[in-house]
Design an enzyme around this catalytic site. Structure first.
Site, PDB file in Angstrom:
ATOM      1  N   HIS A  39       0.793  -1.237   0.000  1.00  8.61           N
ATOM      2  CA  HIS A  39       0.000   0.000   0.000  1.00  8.61           C
ATOM      3  C   HIS A  39       0.820   1.279   0.000  1.00  8.61           C
ATOM      4  O   HIS A  39       0.250   2.367  -0.050  1.00  8.61           O
ATOM      5  CB  HIS A  39      -0.930   0.028   1.214  1.00  8.61           C
ATOM      6  CG  HIS A  39      -2.151  -0.815   1.049  1.00  8.61           C
ATOM      7  ND1 HIS A  39      -3.273  -0.382   0.374  1.00  8.61           N
ATOM      8  CD2 HIS A  39      -2.424  -2.083   1.446  1.00  8.61           C
ATOM      9  CE1 HIS A  39      -4.189  -1.336   0.384  1.00  8.61           C
ATOM     10  NE2 HIS A  39      -3.701  -2.377   1.024  1.00  8.61           N
TER      11      HIS A  39
ATOM     12  N   LYS B 111      -7.896  14.763   2.940  1.00  9.97           N
ATOM     13  CA  LYS B 111      -7.112  13.527   3.037  1.00  9.97           C
ATOM     14  C   LYS B 111      -6.219  13.651   4.261  1.00  9.97           C
ATOM     15  O   LYS B 111      -6.143  14.723   4.874  1.00  9.97           O
ATOM     16  CB  LYS B 111      -6.282  13.308   1.765  1.00  9.97           C
ATOM     17  CG  LYS B 111      -5.444  14.525   1.364  1.00  9.97           C
ATOM     18  CD  LYS B 111      -4.764  14.335   0.018  1.00  9.97           C
ATOM     19  CE  LYS B 111      -5.709  14.470  -1.156  1.00  9.97           C
ATOM     20  NZ  LYS B 111      -5.859  13.235  -1.909  1.00  9.97           N
ATOM     21  N   ARG B 112      -5.517  12.573   4.626  1.00  8.65           N
ATOM     22  CA  ARG B 112      -4.575  12.680   5.738  1.00  8.65           C
ATOM     23  C   ARG B 112      -3.562  13.787   5.449  1.00  8.65           C
ATOM     24  O   ARG B 112      -3.194  14.017   4.290  1.00  8.65           O
ATOM     25  CB  ARG B 112      -3.848  11.342   5.946  1.00  8.65           C
ATOM     26  CG  ARG B 112      -4.718  10.232   6.523  1.00  8.65           C
ATOM     27  CD  ARG B 112      -5.260  10.567   7.891  1.00  8.65           C
ATOM     28  NE  ARG B 112      -4.252  10.582   8.921  1.00  8.65           N
ATOM     29  CZ  ARG B 112      -4.102   9.667   9.876  1.00  8.65           C
ATOM     30  NH1 ARG B 112      -4.941   8.651   9.959  1.00  8.65           N
ATOM     31  NH2 ARG B 112      -3.151   9.760  10.777  1.00  8.65           N
TER      32      ARG B 112
ATOM     33  N   LYS C 178       1.517  14.485   0.351  1.00  5.60           N
ATOM     34  CA  LYS C 178       0.235  14.853  -0.260  1.00  5.60           C
ATOM     35  C   LYS C 178       0.196  16.333  -0.631  1.00  5.60           C
ATOM     36  O   LYS C 178      -0.709  16.799  -1.307  1.00  5.60           O
ATOM     37  CB  LYS C 178      -0.916  14.488   0.676  1.00  5.60           C
ATOM     38  CG  LYS C 178      -1.075  12.964   0.848  1.00  5.60           C
ATOM     39  CD  LYS C 178      -2.178  12.633   1.816  1.00  5.60           C
ATOM     40  CE  LYS C 178      -2.279  11.149   2.108  1.00  5.60           C
ATOM     41  NZ  LYS C 178      -2.867  10.366   1.005  1.00  5.60           N
TER      42      LYS C 178
ATOM     43  N   THR D 271      -8.219   6.892  -3.106  1.00  2.00           N
ATOM     44  CA  THR D 271      -9.601   6.520  -3.456  1.00  2.00           C
ATOM     45  C   THR D 271     -10.509   7.749  -3.390  1.00  2.00           C
ATOM     46  O   THR D 271     -11.547   7.786  -4.053  1.00  2.00           O
ATOM     47  CB  THR D 271     -10.151   5.430  -2.515  1.00  2.00           C
ATOM     48  OG1 THR D 271      -9.996   5.843  -1.157  1.00  2.00           O
ATOM     49  CG2 THR D 271      -9.440   4.104  -2.738  1.00  2.00           C
TER      50      THR D 271
ATOM     51  N   LYS E  90     -13.930   9.091  -5.594  1.00  2.00           N
ATOM     52  CA  LYS E  90     -15.196   9.535  -4.992  1.00  2.00           C
ATOM     53  C   LYS E  90     -15.608  10.898  -5.550  1.00  2.00           C
ATOM     54  O   LYS E  90     -16.777  11.134  -5.873  1.00  2.00           O
ATOM     55  CB  LYS E  90     -15.057   9.593  -3.464  1.00  2.00           C
ATOM     56  CG  LYS E  90     -14.845   8.225  -2.832  1.00  2.00           C
ATOM     57  CD  LYS E  90     -14.341   8.329  -1.394  1.00  2.00           C
ATOM     58  CE  LYS E  90     -13.861   6.963  -0.897  1.00  2.00           C
ATOM     59  NZ  LYS E  90     -13.177   7.041   0.405  1.00  2.00           N
TER      60      LYS E  90
END
Length: 678
Positions: free
Chosen positions: A226, A417-418, A423, A525, A529
């Site tokens: 992952h 998101k986290r 990111k 993901t 969405k």
């Protein structure tokens, strides 16, 4: 899985540091305080799990003795399928102390102490570690991982033995058919102890020959990787294993020795290859590389998006791929359209169903039929109307919670998101500051109004992530209270981001930010969405963004920035942040404002660590993509001013979000299903 009593709920609160502004603070989420009506305790299937102790080698084989026992109590939750007459069972485990736990204390008269010590056993399932993409290496975490693995494997074997299918014996004695009846999918390395635990049961308990046990273990286990981030990989100290799981350490040593003997026979004299491929990492603190254990002990290894699976083969596990290329495959992640369309966005689901019927609910590839309605004026109007209604509803909630007046006709620009450096929420911050500076320097000019929303949780011990949250809230404080800006720009940090909140924000979003450095996000993901709910994506060619762009057409997403090859080339030549700082005036202005205390006037040095990281230690190359990102955001503004063309692109995205299934037989001839994009 573990039935942890406490999850970690993250709220924002005031802390007396750095300008007394808003920081993330954590509090326990006691989700079982009032019970859970959906679960059923199953004490009749309670199982013992062993820890500590020592190993005795006898004529009958190895024996793990003098252990401390904790009981695993199963709790079953029904998981109904969608209109298919199937209900699966999710079994979670809770730790219970046995009645004789630490009873030796009674002998010295300390009854109270002995009873209180029962908490030590039950602590195993008391709290869920909230880290994401970050390995901490705590003994309690290792205990939790072994606890759920040991309980689940005992349960699997009990059910296999008692199953009557294809066996006439009252109790099934042969394990020959075990891999045909049982599949253990290692979802990341957290359940990696399944490999040595299954070997321990087969060899020590069932008295099976090692080679036969290993064949069964490999055929039963498969591993999903992952993450490619080195700081996220589980590398447990051997000293911890030696104390907690002494027999498993012996088994891992034997697995590793046989594996290295095999590698050495194929690559004689290649000592460096042996070092790279070993499960045991040498050094001051010897460690067990759990990802290597997973690859060796599994018959299949997959990444979670095509680009990620290529990185897994060509970089992370290159030596293992060279050895056994047939093991490696891709399974792109997916999401459920029941939750992420029907439940959270009934208005959009209804508009779609009116055009193409309801078959898309169970076969999302049917959404392709929407492409014939891209120029249908009524459909364009209906899709835009649903989005506007979702935005109005969400605006009202935001205004009530944050006491900030939201312009519902502004572009809802969302990154949820986290919080993590890779990111690149910081890139989003730099764009927000750049927009703010442009409005301030030209207040009479017409700007596309935006409400920038950033949400997510930081791991409790991740200082930089917490400073990023602080920076977002500080930018919001300045921007949202500047009369020159008005309703043209708002910056809001969304507190306590979680699934129930995602169900509200995603249907209301216009722009989805998926801006990680190319090659760092395994899949994502959230990107899917947003796509399914009618937001357009601004993103890098990373994770599942690549396949989304392939399905919808790159021209229907806002793709910018370095590709994986560009990042690799930059790593070779060296990344120099100052070069971009010197060359780009708007970037320099934004960094100088953060650095000088413009956004933290009562503590000008507050963001020193953030600026220092961006200038001198940025592994994720924020500045290298800044210029392309700002230009791309200009294209977003341009399209948003043309609502009809914007909505046409939205329809094309929705129509392309049901990537068809790929069916492939695995090594055992079983049909394996690659998850759809959505």
């Amino acid at each position: 899985m573990g039935r942890t009593l406490q999850n970690t709920m993250v709220n924002l609160g005031l802390q007396n540091a750095c300008d007394e502004a808003i920081y993330q603070v954590e509090e326990a989420d006691d989700w079982l305080r009032y019970g859970n009506p959906w679960e059923k305790a199953r004490p009749e299937y309670m199982l013992p799990v062993h820890f500590y102790g020592r190993v005795e080698h006898t004529a009958e084989g190895a024996k793990w003795v003098d252990t401390q026992v904790v009981l695993a109590m199963p709790y079953d939750t029904p998981v109904p399928g969608y209109k298919n007459n199937t209900v699966n069972t999710m079994r979670l485990w809770s730790a219970k102390a046995p009645n004789d736990f630490n009873l030796q204390e009674f002998n010295v008269g300390d009854y109270i102490e002995a009873v209180l010590d029962r908490n030590l056993a039950e602590n195993i399932s008391r709290v869920l570690y909230p880290n994401d993409n970050f390995f901490e290496g705590k003994e309690l975490r290792l205990k939790q991982e072994y606890f759920v693995v040991a309980a689940t494997l005992q349960d699997i074997i009990r059910r296999f033995k008692s199953s009557k299918f294809g066996c006439r014996d009252p109790v099934r004695a042969s394990f020959e058919t075990f891999p045909d009846k049982v599949a253990i999918q290692l979802n990341d390395t957290h359940p990696a102890l399944s490999i040595p635990e299954l070997m321990r049961i087969l060899v020590d308990v069932e008295k099976m020959d090692w080679d036969k046990a290993w064949e069964i273990t490999q055929k039963t286990c498969a591993y999903t990787n992952h993450t490619v981030l080195p700081e996220a990989l589980e590398r447990w100290p051997i000293s911890m294993f030696e104390k907690l799981l002494p027999r498993h350490l012996e088994i891992i040593y034997t697995i590793n020795q046989k594996h290295l003997d095999h590698v050495a026979a194929l690559y004689p004299g290649d000592v460096d290859r042996l070092r790279r491929m070993s499960v045991i990492e040498e050094g001051d603190c010897k460690r067990i590389n759990m990802a290597h254990l997973c690859v060796i002990g599994s018959h299949a290894v997959n990444g979670v998006a095509r680009i990620h699976s290529e990185i897994v083969k060509n970089s992370v596990f290159k030596d293992f791929y060279d050895l056994e290329p047939e093991k490696f495959q891709n399974k792109t992640n997916g999401i459920t359209p029941r939750r992420w369309l029907l439940l959270c966005n009934p208005g959009l689901a209804e508009v779609i169903a009116e055009k193409i019927g309801e078959d898309f609910i169970t076969d999302l590839s049917q959404l392709k039929k929407l492409l014939q309605f891209v120029d249908d004026e009524i459909f364009i109007r209906d899709v835009a109307k649903v989005k506007q209604e979702n935005k109005l509803k969400f605006s009202a909630q935001l205004e009530e919670q944050y006491k900030v007046k939201i312009n519902p006709s502004s572009m809802f620009d969302v990154q949820v998101k986290r919080i993590h450096e890779y990111k690149r929420q910081l890139l989003n911050c730099l764009h927000a500051i750049t927009l703010y500076n442009r409005i301030r320097s030209n207040p009479t000019k017409s700007f596309v109004p935006r409400t920038i929303m950033i949400g997510g949780k930081a791991a409790p011990g991740y200082h930089m992530a917490k400073m990023i949250i602080k920076l977002i809230t500080s930018i919001g404080e300045v921007v949202n209270n500047d009369p020159y800006v008005g309703d043209r720009l708002k910056v809001i940090f969304l507190e306590n981001y979680r699934v129930s909140f995602a169900e509200k924000v995603i249907p209301a979003s216009d722009l989805s930010q998926q801006i990680s450095t190319a090659g760092t996000e395994a899949s994502g993901t959230g990107n899917m969405k947003f796509m399914l709910n009618g937001a357009l994506t601004i993103g890098t060619m990373d994770g599942a963004n690549v396949e989304m762009a392939e399905e919808a057409g790159e021209e229907n997403l806002f793709i910018f920035g370095m590709r994986v090859e560009d990042v690799e080339a930059m790593d070779q030549q060296g990344y120099n942040a100052k070069k971009y700082y010197d060359r780009l005036p708007e970037l320099r202005q934004a960094i100088d404002q953060i650095s000088s205390g413009f956004f933290s006037p009562r503590d000008p040095g507050c963001f020193h660590d953030v600026v220092n990281m961006l200038m001198y230690h940025d592994r994720f190359k924020v500045f290298a993509d800044y210029e392309a990102y700002i230009q791309c955001q200009g294209q977003v503004d341009e399209l948003y001013m043309n609502p009809r063309e914007w909505t046409k692109k939205v329809i094309k995205n929705i129509a392309s979000s049901g990537k068809p299934l790929e069916l492939k037989p695995d090594k055992r001839g079983r049909e394996m299903v690659a998850a759809t994009l959505v």
